[in-house]
Enzyme design. Structure first.
Site, PDB file in Angstrom:
ATOM      1  N   THR A 141      10.062  -7.658  -9.284  1.00  0.00           N
ATOM      2  CA  THR A 141       9.419  -6.392  -8.925  1.00  0.00           C
ATOM      3  C   THR A 141       9.960  -5.918  -7.588  1.00  0.00           C
ATOM      4  OG1 THR A 141       7.668  -7.546  -7.760  1.00  0.00           O
ATOM      5  CG2 THR A 141       7.259  -7.028 -10.077  1.00  0.00           C
ATOM      6  N   GLU A 284       6.263  -5.159 -15.090  1.00  0.00           N
ATOM      7  CA  GLU A 284       5.414  -6.122 -15.802  1.00  0.00           C
ATOM      8  C   GLU A 284       5.156  -5.717 -17.250  1.00  0.00           C
ATOM      9  OE1 GLU A 284       5.047  -4.915 -12.803  1.00  0.00           O
ATOM     10  OE2 GLU A 284       4.169  -6.351 -11.400  1.00  0.00           O
ATOM     11  N   LYS A 389      -9.557   7.635   0.493  1.00  0.00           N
ATOM     12  CA  LYS A 389     -11.003   7.742   0.313  1.00  0.00           C
ATOM     13  C   LYS A 389     -11.572   8.489   1.504  1.00  0.00           C
ATOM     14  CE  LYS A 389     -13.510   4.946  -2.837  1.00  0.00           C
ATOM     15  NZ  LYS A 389     -14.211   3.740  -3.180  1.00  0.00           N
ATOM     16  N   TRP A 394     -12.753   9.857  -3.655  1.00  0.00           N
ATOM     17  CA  TRP A 394     -11.319   9.771  -3.837  1.00  0.00           C
ATOM     18  C   TRP A 394     -10.630  11.131  -3.817  1.00  0.00           C
ATOM     19  CZ3 TRP A 394     -11.480   5.635  -8.238  1.00  0.00           C
ATOM     20  CH2 TRP A 394     -11.346   4.370  -7.659  1.00  0.00           C
TER      21      TRP A 394
END
Ligand code: AMP
Length: 499
Positions: A141, A284, A389, A394
């Protein structure tokens, strides 16, 4: 037939160098025929193809080669300086095979020429019967935190993923595929394998990924399919604004890896006749997870409302959304939480690393936050580590960025959360303007007004010459936040009267 013969010779050559089943063979290569031969020979002989990301930092490249314990590295001559620079720190590499001509003195007598090795090898190989669950390939990754983590793909997962690519990306054997997405990143989304299995034509751009050579390649080879990240298409279309590109052969241009702004899709279609379809996935997930093809029968005039979504869950993949307390939330297009995935090509672990925090009852925690609607369309609003936030609510940085990218003066936009005394966090709009264009903070805020809730509108803005990027060309927001914390750029804060 030529690739098949050369692939067989490559397997023989690797066996002659002592490569056995289960051994890792690294490739440090661009998108070219030799890399395709390695894609085929290495897994089929039972060894493990480890594609090396040539844009990692030297430290990360050393880490991935040593961690995977690569025994051999196949390297493009154009990348020899990169490998030579890290070579003294490599602990397991016994052979270096060089594609093309270049200075190999630093490797001493362990360097071999790819062409000479193939010429000397027998064009016969007894391909072993392999356990379908054995490792075929691996990719690390490119996360911005900690060491890269290895994801291992089995023969089974890669084979099944090909079905996901065929169906999800709507391929057939009459397609001519141009993978612009690098073969060192998640197997170029599986396109070389899926295309090879179907009998598609594969057009390889090698290292010539700049707009001008890509435009020439598209016009000369007439691909029906393009696959690349938004940055590539942004560059290509900017070039096409001044030097028109004939995209008429292209049936579908799949774009993913980060959110694709609506403005990019609209200008691609309206100005250049290029139909961009957004897709979502990650290292993944091999990576195909969701593709934003509109539902069957959607009239052309209504397609865009589906295509701007992140994607519809691909057949074979299961997705769910989980709230802060781990509760599974409904697919109602409103409930927002972390997206979790499982399926035959979703990894269940990382190579030699325990990461229990990334898994939840057998599901992969994707780290992406968003919603799923009742038709299975996903809308990602943020990476969990990038969420903003403000006053406990959000704000979607992805939505603000996509809107800002639609302003005619804006080349690129990133929105990050920065500390705020009253609201804990507020959005900061980081903008790169197009050459010769101007737009100030008040204009950009005004542009967003009415498109999002009023409390989402950033009051802090910064204008930068460029935005930091990760090794695969995605915005590096972690670095951007660190630059902001270090005062590396000036922030304009609109006075209350200007808001
Ligand atoms: P990587 O493993 O480097 O390919 O990165 C995977 C991550 O890229 C995902 O978890 C998402 O955060 C992001 N990503 C990929 N495709 C999209 C998309 N269409 N929209 C938004 N984010 C995306």
């Amino acid at each position: 037939a030529q690739v098949s013969e050369r692939e067989t010779r490559l397997a023989s050559a690797l066996r002659d160098l002592g490569v056995a089943e289960g051994d890792r063979v690294g490739t440090l290569c661009w998108n070219n025929q030799a890399h395709l031969e390695a894609y085929l020979a290495i897994p089929c002989m039972g060894a493990v193809l480890h594609t090396l990301n040539l844009r990692l930092s030297p430290q990360q490249l050393i880490f991935t080669i040593n961690h995977a314990e690569d025994r051999v590295v196949i390297v493009d001559a154009s990348l020899l300086p990169l490998l030579a620079g890290v070579f003294p720190h490599l602990t397991t590499v016994k052979h270096v095979i060089v594609v093309g001509e270049g200075d190999t003195s630093v490797f001493g007598d362990i360097a071999t020429s790819y062409e000479q090795a193939l010429a000397a090898a027998v064009p016969e190989f007894e391909w072993p019967e392999l356990d379908e669950l054995s490792a075929a390939a691996m990719c690390y990754t490119t996360g911005t935190t900690g060491d890269p983590k290895g994801v291992v793909y089995s023969h089974r997962s890669m084979y099944l993923h090909c079905f996901g690519v065929w169906g999800g990306l709507t391929l057939s054997d009459s397609d001519k595929l141009l993978p612009i997405v690098p073969m060192f990143h998640v197997n170029a989304w599986g396109i070389p394998y899926a295309g090879w299995m179907l009998g598609c034509t594969l057009i390889m751009p090698d290292r010539f990924l700049q707009p001008e050579p890509l435009a020439k390649l598209i016009e000369a080879e007439k691909p029906t399919f393009l696959g690349g990240v938004p940055t590539i298409f942004t560059g290509l279309l900017q070039y096409a604004d001044t030097t028109p590109i004939d995209f008429s052969s292209v049936r579908i241009a799949v774009c993913g890896g980060s959110a694709v702004p609506r403005s990019l899709m609209e200008s691609a279609e309206q100005k250049h006749g290029l139909r961009i379809i957004q897709a979502w996935g990650m290292t993944e997930t091999s990576p195909i997870g969701a593709v934003a093809l509109p539902p069957r029968g959607t009239p052309a005039s209504e397609e865009m409302q589906w295509r701007v979504k992140t994607g519809r869950v691909a057949a074979g993949i299961e997705l769910r959304i989980c709230g802060d307390d781990g509760d599974v939330l409904p697919w109602d297009g409103t409930a927002i939480g972390e997206i979790e995935a499982r399926g035959p090509w979703v990894t269940g672990s990382y190579y030699k690393v325990d990461a229990p925090e990334r898994f939840h009852d057998g599901w992969l925690r994707t780290g992406d936050v968003g919603t799923i609607d009742s038709n299975g369309y996903v809308q990602i609003s943020d990476r969990s580590k990038d969420v903003i936030k403000s006053g406990g609510e959000w704000i979607s940085s992805v939505e603000l960025e996509n809107l800002l990218a639609g302003h005619p003066a804006v080349l690129e936009a990133a929105v990050i959360g920065v500390p705020d005394e009253r609201w804990q966090e507020r959005p900061l709009g980081c903008i790169v303007l197009k050459e010769g264009q101007t737009a100030d903070a008040a204009t950009l805020r005004e542009y967003l007004t009415g498109k999002v809730a009023k409390w989402w509108l950033p009051e802090r803005w910064a204008f930068l010459p460029e935005l930091p990027k990760t090794s695969v060309g995605k915005q590096d927001k972690k670095l951007l936040r660190a630059m902001h914390a270090d005062g590396a750029f000036t922030v304009v804060e609109l006075a209350h009267s200007e808001r």
